[in-house]
Scaffold this active site. Structure first.
Site, short mmCIF file in Angstrom:
data_model
loop_
_atom_site.label_atom_id
_atom_site.label_comp_id
_atom_site.label_asym_id
_atom_site.label_seq_id
_atom_site.Cartn_x
_atom_site.Cartn_y
_atom_site.Cartn_z
N GLY A 53 0.83 -1.21 0.00
CA GLY A 53 0.00 0.00 0.00
C GLY A 53 0.86 1.25 0.00
O GLY A 53 0.55 2.23 -0.69
N GLN A 85 0.26 7.55 4.42
CA GLN A 85 0.35 7.29 2.97
C GLN A 85 -0.42 8.36 2.20
O GLN A 85 0.05 8.85 1.17
CB GLN A 85 -0.21 5.90 2.67
CG GLN A 85 0.65 4.78 3.24
CD GLN A 85 0.04 3.41 3.09
OE1 GLN A 85 -1.05 3.26 2.55
NE2 GLN A 85 0.73 2.40 3.57
N ASP A 138 0.96 -0.41 13.00
CA ASP A 138 1.35 -1.72 12.44
C ASP A 138 1.67 -2.74 13.53
O ASP A 138 1.94 -3.91 13.22
CB ASP A 138 2.56 -1.55 11.52
CG ASP A 138 2.18 -0.81 10.24
OD1 ASP A 138 1.01 -0.87 9.83
OD2 ASP A 138 3.06 -0.14 9.66
N LYS A 160 -5.85 -2.58 6.30
CA LYS A 160 -4.42 -2.81 6.05
C LYS A 160 -4.26 -3.96 5.05
O LYS A 160 -5.18 -4.27 4.32
CB LYS A 160 -3.72 -3.11 7.38
CG LYS A 160 -3.73 -1.92 8.34
CD LYS A 160 -2.89 -0.79 7.80
CE LYS A 160 -2.94 0.42 8.71
NZ LYS A 160 -2.27 1.57 8.11
N ARG A 198 2.43 -9.13 8.76
CA ARG A 198 2.42 -8.90 10.22
C ARG A 198 1.53 -9.91 10.95
O ARG A 198 1.79 -10.24 12.11
CB ARG A 198 2.04 -7.46 10.54
CG ARG A 198 3.01 -6.48 9.89
CD ARG A 198 3.17 -5.18 10.60
NE ARG A 198 3.83 -4.23 9.70
CZ ARG A 198 5.16 -4.14 9.52
NH1 ARG A 198 5.99 -4.90 10.20
NH2 ARG A 198 5.66 -3.27 8.67
C1 S3P Z 1 3.02 3.74 6.14
C2 S3P Z 1 1.86 4.24 6.69
C3 S3P Z 1 0.88 3.42 7.40
C4 S3P Z 1 1.45 2.04 7.78
C5 S3P Z 1 2.22 1.42 6.65
C6 S3P Z 1 3.38 2.31 6.26
C7 S3P Z 1 3.94 4.66 5.45
O1 S3P Z 1 -0.24 3.23 6.56
O2 S3P Z 1 0.40 1.18 8.17
O3 S3P Z 1 2.72 0.14 7.01
O4 S3P Z 1 5.09 4.29 5.18
O5 S3P Z 1 3.51 5.79 5.15
P1 S3P Z 1 -1.46 4.28 6.51
O6 S3P Z 1 -1.01 5.50 5.83
O7 S3P Z 1 -2.53 3.55 5.73
O8 S3P Z 1 -1.84 4.51 7.93
#
Ligand code: S3P
Length: 450
Positions: A101, A176, A327, A354, A403
């Protein structure tokens, strides 16, 4: 690629004390950002300690497809020759981000304000995750997106030829989404403003400043107001990626629940937007200490020492801490199973979108192993049984989620009978040396035939 090949069932057997040093890999979030920002700079960025997990390797491949020269020199040492802000070429093929993601959402942002078209896809997990949270704000820049129902991948983005800057309040706590908007804002004229009500990991802000962008962060009544001035020339950097606190969580939690354990996890990045788990564990009564606290590359770093913690108790985890440990809830729920009393986790709706629905995946496996779990849309509670009292002895689903797989492998180290996951292959996305590292500490992990 995980989830695309043959599943690898994996069993974790109850084991004796874990002892020694655990050198976990580089931080996943910082690794993705190093490659993407390196590709948007003019000149050569030099990276050491890059996480060479599948997620990050997919991002490296994508940066090559957009025209950057990305070279792996071996031993975690990489160079990226960037094409400059707005310099991305149109990729010839589909961009496959695998399980990641972070990869797909950040790359969408990075290409969204260039006059090119790109099609994105991923594995079954990623293709089930919502992308509207990113494409909605990108539309404000002038980017068009066409995907499957519900804003799912595969999806094609047509970058804005004449982007306009954006002011956007992020409706969900997501680094993100915030990062996608900031990366898109790099090639828009004027100032792009992102407001987040709850602070999420701030690596993008820190690294943009490091690459020479003009970026300010203000704490206001509205929340964190981040202002980026568009169309800078990003200057290449030398980046030493700190080790990942989210990976450190696994040996740390294992040591806490296995009698006699004493494990040192050196050089862990302890950015406050990432370190919520360790505070929570200490509040639960864990014997967890920070040694040799220092600063490296603008980030706080320490060596973590985790020892078996006989007096673990359940606590209410404050919802405002959720983003800083988002996470880590799967492995926290494992520790909670060995504590006395209830661990109450509120304000965690994001766990449902997630790599899997992490509340559902953990609740199913924990219940099968004899632990009581209650859940609602944005909360769950685990009633701990105390050390030595968790049954285990079941095969559970990892649902294409690294995870989840690692959390159940940690659990099986301290249950009465072994725990098996149906597929351990997703572990390679973020922690490819997990089995070896845990085995060297004294864990008994074996791969079974399917
Ligand atoms: C991340 C943001 C988180 C996290 C992911 C890494 C990042 O996600 O869960 O493992 O590197 O910006 P979300 O933006 O969906 O919270």
């Amino acid at each position: 690629m995980s989830g695309h090949g043959t599943p690898i069932p994996m069993t974790s057997r109850p084991c004796g004390p874990l002892k020694g040093e655990a050198h976990v890999p580089g931080d996943k979030s910082i690794s993705h950002r190093s490659l993407i920002l390196g590709a948007m700079a003019v000149g050569q960025t030099h990276i050491t300690g890059l996480l060479e997990g599948e997620d990050v390797l997919d991002t490296a491949k994508a940066m090559r497809a957009f025209g950057a020269t990305v070279i792996n020199h071996g031993g975690g040492e990489w160079t990226v020759d960037g094409v400059g802000v707005g310099g991305f070429a149109e990729p010839e093929g589909v961009i496959d981000c695998g399980n990641s993601g972070t990869g797909v959402r950040l790359i969408m942002g990075a290409m969204a304000t260039s006059p090119i078209t790109a099609t994105f896809t991923g594995d079954a997990s990623l293709n089930g995750r919502p992308m509207g949270r990113v494409t909605d704000p990108l539309a404000l820049f002038g980017t068009q997106a066409v995907g499957r129902k519900g804003g799912r991948l595969p999806m094609t983005l047509v970058g804005a030829a004449d982007p306009v800057p954006v002011r956007y309040t992020v409706p969900v706590p997501s680094a993100q989404v915030k990062s996608a908007i900031l990366l898109a804002g790099l090639n828009a004229p004027g100032q792009t403003v992102v407001i987040e009500k709850e602070a999420t990991r701030d690596h993008t802000e820190r690294m943009l400043a490091g690459f020479g962008a003009t970026i300010t962060v203000e704490e206001t009544d509205e929340g964190r107001v981040i202002t980026l001035t568009g169309q800078p020339e990003l200057k290449p950097q030398t980046i030493v990626v700190p080790r990942d606190p989210s990976s450190a969580a696994f040996p740390v939690c294992a040591a806490i629940i296995i009698p006699g354990s004493d494990v040192l996890v050196p050089n862990i990045g302890l950015n406050p937007t990432r370190a919520g788990l360790f505070t929570t564990l200490q509040e639960m009564g864990a014997d967890l200490t920070y040694e040799n606290i220092r600063e490296e590359g603008g980030e706080p770093v320490a060596d973590l020492r985790a020892k078996f913690s006989p007096e673990l108790k359940g606590i209410a985890v404050p919802p405002e801490r959720a983003a800083s440990m988002i996470d880590e809830y799967p492995v926290l729920s494992v520790v909670a199973s060995f504590a006395k009393g209830v661990t109450d986790m509120q304000g965690v709706k994001e766990l449902r979108v997630k790599e899997s629905d992490r509340i559902d995946a953990m609740a199913k496996g924990l219940r099968a192993a004899g632990v009581t779990v209650e859940e609602g849309d944005d909360w769950w509670k685990v009633t701990g049984l105390g050390h030595g009292n968790v049954l285990g002895g079941v095969r559970v689903a990892s649902v294409l989620d690294h995870r989840i797989a690692m959390a159940f492998m940690v659990m099986g180290m301290a249950t009465q009978t072994p725990m098996t996951v149906d597929d351990g292959s997703p572990i390679a996305t973020s922690f490819p040396i997990f089995e070896k590292l845990m085995g060297d500490l004294g864990a008994q992990l074996v791969r079974n035939s399917a």
